[in-house]
Design an enzyme around this catalytic site. Structure first.
Site, PDB file in Angstrom:
ATOM      1  N   GLY A 159      23.194 -81.706  47.030  1.00 10.13           N
ATOM      2  CA  GLY A 159      22.893 -80.429  47.506  1.00 10.13           C
ATOM      3  C   GLY A 159      23.299 -79.366  46.640  1.00 10.13           C
ATOM      4  O   GLY A 159      24.067 -79.589  45.854  1.00 10.13           O
ATOM      5  N   CYS A 160      22.615 -78.139  46.733  1.00  7.33           N
ATOM      6  CA  CYS A 160      22.864 -76.803  45.997  1.00  7.33           C
ATOM      7  C   CYS A 160      24.247 -76.442  46.316  1.00  7.33           C
ATOM      8  O   CYS A 160      25.145 -76.194  45.518  1.00  7.33           O
ATOM      9  CB  CYS A 160      21.805 -75.835  46.319  1.00  7.33           C
ATOM     10  N   PHE A 161      24.595 -76.233  47.477  1.00 10.48           N
ATOM     11  CA  PHE A 161      25.993 -75.800  48.066  1.00 10.48           C
ATOM     12  C   PHE A 161      27.149 -76.812  47.664  1.00 10.48           C
ATOM     13  O   PHE A 161      28.035 -76.414  46.958  1.00 10.48           O
ATOM     14  CB  PHE A 161      26.122 -75.614  49.520  1.00 10.48           C
ATOM     15  N   THR A 163      26.936 -78.685  44.998  1.00  7.14           N
ATOM     16  CA  THR A 163      26.982 -78.682  43.257  1.00  7.14           C
ATOM     17  C   THR A 163      28.022 -77.415  43.233  1.00  7.14           C
ATOM     18  O   THR A 163      28.919 -77.545  42.338  1.00  7.14           O
ATOM     19  CB  THR A 163      25.586 -78.679  42.760  1.00  7.14           C
ATOM     20  N   ALA A 164      27.634 -76.313  43.700  1.00 10.21           N
ATOM     21  CA  ALA A 164      28.413 -75.210  43.297  1.00 10.21           C
ATOM     22  C   ALA A 164      29.697 -75.266  43.706  1.00 10.21           C
ATOM     23  O   ALA A 164      30.536 -74.498  42.955  1.00 10.21           O
ATOM     24  CB  ALA A 164      27.483 -73.963  43.859  1.00 10.21           C
TER      25      ALA A 164
END
Length: 357
Positions: A159-161, A163-164
């Site tokens: 997911g994007c969260f 990953t970051a």
């Protein structure tokens, strides 16, 4: 559509944000090409009538996601589908020799039981019996699982969260430099993270001129972050994660707080840790001490911008990360995984320079 031998990619869920970004990235890619467009709602329509702003050669038709048809013309498939749908299609594609990158959460958990708990809403209408497939899927964070991704049949893109948040955090867990308790993640994302299906909270009148937390306790990405963090740290981790919706279209900023085991470490020391881990990873840029990432710097790129600071007064390590949630946080990371699976350099065909301002 033109195809490249060994690099033909089917995009399923083509008209959603993840699918659109994937198609855009594959246009002009030197080693991969779009070979099939899948979408149930737009099946039978010419692509130009679905997405006139992103023209494709020969204006192909969007088709239903028939596994035989996909396998006949594709080496890889990117599944950009709502949670609970990819797990129904992926096994059929794998049986036919198509290697799959799933952008949803269906295969991110090693344990099917955990997925059934976290995604109980979607699981209620399913009868998943693919525990072995879940355990064999490779978590698609290329900077950390590159060799496994290269050999994988099924990749679960993060997911994007996660990953970051994981990109700056994992090096310090790997080196044992931080306490594994008391980790706090504060993350902010734009409205495109909610997808293309209309939602009240994403309306301009609701989201504009407002910042709001959501999923404060038990957000689905919390356990996903913990799973990868525990694998790297080799011990149990329970962390606090709070996402916020901010009034912009794309971009994600994550700030991670952790306590240093050695209070004598400086920001320069910690920056060196990041540089050593990511030296050979062109999709990651470690910023100098005192320079903090902005989402605009990562906009439209597959690059993660990382920075670190140390608060000597509190002994806290402050990690910062900015990504484009639709590129490095979704479609770009998917293409990065396919690059590895196809034997290409991970950054092949991916934008690394931002459009600024």
């Amino acid at each position: 559509m033109a195809t490249v031998k060994g690099g033909r990619v089917a995009v399923i869920g083509a008209s959603g944000y993840g699918g659109l970004q994937t198609i855009r990235l594959l246009q002009g890619h030197p080693g991969l090409s779009v070979s099939f467009l899948g979408g149930e709602r737009s099946a039978g329509q010419r692509w130009s009538s679905v997405c006139s702003f992103l023209p494709l050669p020969d204006d192909p038709k969007v088709e239903s996601a028939d596994p035989d048809r996909i396998a006949a013309c594709s080496d890889f498939a990117v599944l950009s589908l709502p949670n609970g749908l990819a797990c129904q299609l992926a096994p059929q594609l794998l049986e036919r020799g198509v290697r799959v990158v799933d952008l949803s959460a269906d295969f991110r958990y090693r344990s099917l039981e955990q997925w059934l708990q976290v995604y109980a809403k979607e699981a209620g209408s399913l009868n998943r019996q693919d525990a072995e497939l879940c355990s064999s899927a490779v978590y698609g964070l290329p900077e950390w699982n590159g060799p496994a991704i290269a050999d994988a049949k099924l990749v679960a893109a993060p997911g994007c969260f996660p990953t970051a948040s994981l990109m700056p955090l994992l090096p310090f867990l790997k080196q044992g430099l931080i306490e594994t308790s008391g980790i706090i993640i504060d993350a902010k994302t734009g409205t495109s993270g909610g997808g293309r299906v209309p939602k009240e909270a994403m309306l301009l009148a609701e989201a504009s001129e407002s910042i709001a937390p959501y999923g404060v306790i038990g957000h689905r990405h919390t356990s996903e972050i913990e799973q990868m963090a525990m694998e790297v740290a080799g011990q149990d981790i329970r962390l606090q994660f709070t996402p916020h919706l901010v009034p912009m279209v794309r971009g994600l900023l994550s700030t991670v707080y952790a306590r240093l085991r050695d209070p004598g470490l400086t920001a320069e020391d910690c920056t060196t840790v990041l540089e050593a881990i990511y030296r050979h990873h062109p999709c990651v840029q470690v910023l100098p001490v005192g320079t903090y990432p902005a989402t605009k710097w990562a906009r439209h790129t597959n690059r993660a911008l990382l920075s670190v600071q140390v608060d000597t007064r509190t002994g806290q390590l402050v990690l910062m990360s900015a990504i484009d949630n639709l590129i490095k946080g979704q479609a770009g990371q998917g293409v990065q995984c396919i690059n590895l699976m196809a034997g290409l350099a991970p950054e092949t065909g991916l934008p690394l320079q931002s459009f600024y301002p």
